[in-house]
Design an enzyme around this catalytic site. Structure first.
Site, mmCIF file in Angstrom:
data_model
loop_
_atom_site.group_PDB
_atom_site.id
_atom_site.type_symbol
_atom_site.label_atom_id
_atom_site.label_comp_id
_atom_site.label_asym_id
_atom_site.label_seq_id
_atom_site.Cartn_x
_atom_site.Cartn_y
_atom_site.Cartn_z
ATOM 1 N N GLU A 62 0.825 -1.319 0.038
ATOM 2 C CA GLU A 62 -0.141 0.010 -0.048
ATOM 3 C C GLU A 62 0.883 1.444 0.076
ATOM 4 O O GLU A 62 0.528 2.292 -0.476
ATOM 5 C CB GLU A 62 -0.921 -0.091 1.074
ATOM 6 C CG GLU A 62 -2.138 -1.011 1.263
ATOM 7 C CD GLU A 62 -1.779 -2.457 1.858
ATOM 8 O OE1 GLU A 62 -2.684 -3.225 2.010
ATOM 9 O OE2 GLU A 62 -0.522 -2.495 2.218
ATOM 10 N N PHE A 124 -11.522 -6.970 13.830
ATOM 11 C CA PHE A 124 -10.492 -7.378 12.919
ATOM 12 C C PHE A 124 -10.097 -6.475 11.770
ATOM 13 O O PHE A 124 -10.764 -5.944 11.199
ATOM 14 C CB PHE A 124 -10.865 -8.754 12.379
ATOM 15 C CG PHE A 124 -9.857 -9.373 11.271
ATOM 16 C CD1 PHE A 124 -8.725 -9.870 11.754
ATOM 17 C CD2 PHE A 124 -10.157 -9.294 10.106
ATOM 18 C CE1 PHE A 124 -7.634 -10.328 11.189
ATOM 19 C CE2 PHE A 124 -9.092 -9.920 8.980
ATOM 20 C CZ PHE A 124 -7.817 -10.289 9.598
ATOM 21 N N GLN A 125 -8.915 -6.167 11.861
ATOM 22 C CA GLN A 125 -8.331 -5.155 10.858
ATOM 23 C C GLN A 125 -8.906 -3.595 11.033
ATOM 24 O O GLN A 125 -9.032 -2.863 10.197
ATOM 25 C CB GLN A 125 -8.477 -5.516 9.283
ATOM 26 C CG GLN A 125 -7.404 -6.804 9.124
ATOM 27 C CD GLN A 125 -7.503 -7.107 7.713
ATOM 28 O OE1 GLN A 125 -8.358 -6.857 7.065
ATOM 29 N NE2 GLN A 125 -6.345 -7.518 7.382
ATOM 30 N N LYS A 174 -17.701 -0.607 6.026
ATOM 31 C CA LYS A 174 -18.071 -1.477 4.897
ATOM 32 C C LYS A 174 -19.802 -1.383 4.963
ATOM 33 O O LYS A 174 -20.272 -1.926 3.707
ATOM 34 C CB LYS A 174 -17.647 -3.037 5.513
ATOM 35 C CG LYS A 174 -17.743 -3.824 4.477
ATOM 36 C CD LYS A 174 -17.268 -5.583 4.563
ATOM 37 C CE LYS A 174 -17.410 -6.472 3.419
ATOM 38 N NZ LYS A 174 -16.790 -7.756 3.779
ATOM 39 N N MET A 493 24.411 9.130 1.853
ATOM 40 C CA MET A 493 24.567 10.688 2.330
ATOM 41 C C MET A 493 24.756 10.406 3.824
ATOM 42 O O MET A 493 25.443 11.290 4.387
ATOM 43 C CB MET A 493 22.996 11.378 2.363
ATOM 44 C CG MET A 493 22.857 12.656 2.447
ATOM 45 S SD MET A 493 23.931 13.750 1.669
ATOM 46 C CE MET A 493 23.231 13.917 0.115
#
Length: 597
Positions: A62, A124-125, A174, A493
């Site tokens: 993602e 969940f999630q 949802k 760097m």
């Protein structure tokens, strides 16, 4: 009789929340979105199958979706769109969202959420997406009903793209996605918040700015990414105004390309690794006209020593940026293009002549600074110098429609110094946040925006590994991005700072156990290449450019080359470390054989 045979047909524009999301994006002209499916957004993914106007790009992470959307937005001028699931899917986009906020990139990030009745139960999630992203978004929405959903979608698009662009998050539970309601299009959507950014400047302030610039004998134009965000016309107006004023022009890292590098008025990028002449001109100017930049610390250096004798004019569409870092004499709130148009129109006819004579001493001084060759480096016939690699890459792509992304580190600064740009929207880099792993997914986004363009990610071997999984995305969608790795086997760097600022104590900056990038490319189904000597570089770059698919080019460069010039921390613009090759008789040589001037 079949079930529901005599049921009433759905009312016009009656649809599920998921269908509203898809319809709203298509109605707004969105063509491409980047995402990764999960349970909390499956209704939206299902609805996408019936919308031919949308092309979904399946990324491998993602964070890659957010950076790809940034690359798409920055190169096209259109907003980037992201679709991810709840919990870890949403959280994985946070780096890209924060990156977009820092660099003013318009993103619309649509995240799934657990059903409304489960919010706050540690389902969940589940994650508090709004709370997590509140500090790194321009605005965020948690959708509470299907009735408000279309209004949220259309307002989010407007917020992301109007005024100072930025990322907007829309968190959709949802159950809202499966409920049905009435969809309204962009023209009928109701505003949920008052949002009227000021785009037109106060004419009194325009006159004050003109008066300051008219009297200036050492003016400078300090431009930034806001010019590019304002659209292609803003870059044209910048060129017109610079010609009227006759002043030197600098551009920040994110503003590169807004002003052509081939123009005689161009004096380079200012700041920590900027051009010698740009930094000295910033320090010694008497009037600074800043447009579309925000006085970032990498540009200003030590604030109390920043351009100490100048009067300052600051143009920005974000009123909170004016006076936030540097106190200015004239602060103009407005869109860069609109303000520049007003400045051009207000510039007195009497000032359109004799500018060259008035500014001649200033330009004579600038030419003396230019003669120092601040980007000079020691050439080699045995090892590829990173600067030389960028010079050859630029020379061999001048006849191409080229778009450049970068990762973050030394290679990014060398690309900014040596890959001269002539047009806006051709340079995609992580400026404010400095996000390693940005370049490859951003290149994928830019390639989708410009299918026939040559898209090159100039990378370091450490940074590229942070989102290397997106090579799989490039291969799947047959995107011919070219990954040009300046491989010095160091976090370059970090190593440079440890050498110059930490007494050469190299703590964990060497990249051990690096993959064989040629074999890694082949494992993904791409082409892998390697160059180790200057003599073979041109031929292999041309081979890379002619290959029709994605390429990983492992360019083995000098391991301990430093990126110079450099303004050390706490120093002023006129206290730069230069390479030995930039030194002249007026330099003061330090114990390390470098000039601090």
């Amino acid at each position: 009789m079949k079930p529901n045979e005599y049921a009433m047909p759905p009312a016009p524009n009656e649809m599920s929340g998921a269908e509203m999301v898809v319809r709203a994006l298509a109605d707004r002209g969105v063509e491409v979105l980047f995402g990764y499916p999960g349970g909390a957004v499956l209704p939206i993914y299902d609805a996408m199958l019936d919308e031919p106007r949308l092309r979904h790009i399946l990324v491998r992470h993602e964070q890659g979706a957010a950076h790809a959307a940034e690359g798409y937005a920055r190169s096209s001028g259109k907003p980037g769109v992201v679709l991810v699931t709840s919990g870890p899917g949403a959280i994985n986009t946070v780096v890209g969202i924060a990156d977009a906020l820092m660099d003013s990139i318009p993103l619309i990030v649509i995240t799934g959420q657990v059903p409304t009745h489960l919010i706050g139960t540690d389902a969940f999630q589940e994650a508090d997406t709004i709370g997590i992203t509140r500090s790194c978004t321009k605005h965020s929405y948690l959708v509470r009903s299907v009735e408000e959903l279309p209004h949220v979608l259309h307002e989010a698009y407007r917020v992301a793209t109007t005024g100072r662009p930025g990322p907007v998050v829309i968190d959709i539970p949802k159950d809202i996605q499966v409920k049905t309601g009435r969809y309204v299009g962009p023209a009928d959507a109701l505003p949920l918040h008052r949002f009227e950014p000021q785009t037109k400047a106060n004419p009194v302030l325009i006159d004050e700015a003109i008066a300051l610039l008219a009297e200036a004998r050492r003016p400078i134009i300090y431009s930034g990414g806001g010019i590019i965000n304002s659209g292609p016309a803003a870059s044209q107006r910048l060129r017109q105004f610079a010609a009227l004023l006759g002043a030197p022009v600098t551009s920040t890292l994110t503003g590169l390309g807004a002003f052509p590098a081939s123009d005689p008025l161009w004096i380079g990028m200012p700041g920590m690794h900027g051009a010698y002449e740009a930094n000295h001109a910033m320090h010694d100017c008497d009037v600074m006209f800043c447009v579309g930049a925000r006085f970032d610390d990498r540009v200003t250096g030590r604030l109390e020593a920043f351009s100490p004798g100048s009067r300052k004019i600051h143009v920005d569409i974000d009123p909170s940026s004016i006076g936030k870092v540097v106190q200015v004499d004239v602060g103009i709130v407005g869109d860069a293009c609109s303000v520049l148009e007003d400045m051009i129109a207000a510039w007195p006819q009497s000032l359109r002549t004799n500018r060259q004579e008035r500014l001649m001493p200033w330009w004579e001084q600038i030419e003396k600074w230019r003669s120092r060759n601040g980007f000079g480096y020691r050439k080699s016939d045995e090892v590829i110098k990173p600067q030389y690699a960028i010079e050859r890459l630029r020379a061999l792509t001048r006849d191409r429609d080229v778009y450049v992304t970068t990762e973050v580190g030394q290679h990014q600064m060398w690309a900014a110094q040596f890959f001269s740009l002539e047009e806006p929207n051709r340079w995609m880099t992580s400026g404010g946040l400095g996000t390693m792993g940005y370049g490859l997914p951003a290149a994928i986004g830019a390639q989708l925006a410009h299918p026939t363009g040559t898209v090159i990610d100039i990378a370091g071997e450490a940074s590229i590994l942070m989102n290397m999984q997106e090579m799989s995305t490039a291969v799947q969608y047959k995107l011919p991005v070219k990954i040009f790795i300046l491989n010095n086997e160091y976090m370059g760097m970090i190593r440079q700072w440890q050498e110059l600022l930490h007494d050469e104590r190299y703590s964990h900056s060497y990249s051990e156990s690096l993959p064989d990038f040629v074999k890694l490319a082949e494992a993904y189904g791409a082409k892998g290449m390697r160059a180790e000597t200057p003599a073979e570089l041109d031929e292999k770059i041309l081979e890379m450019l002619s290959h029709p698919g994605p390429v990983i080019f492992d360019c083995r460069v000098e391991k301990t080359e430093n990126c110079l010039p450099m303004i050390p921390s706490g120093k002023a613009h006129n206290e730069m470390i230069l390479s030995d090759e930039a030194i002249d008789l007026g330099s003061v040589i330090t114990g390390e054989g470098r000039a601090l001037v």
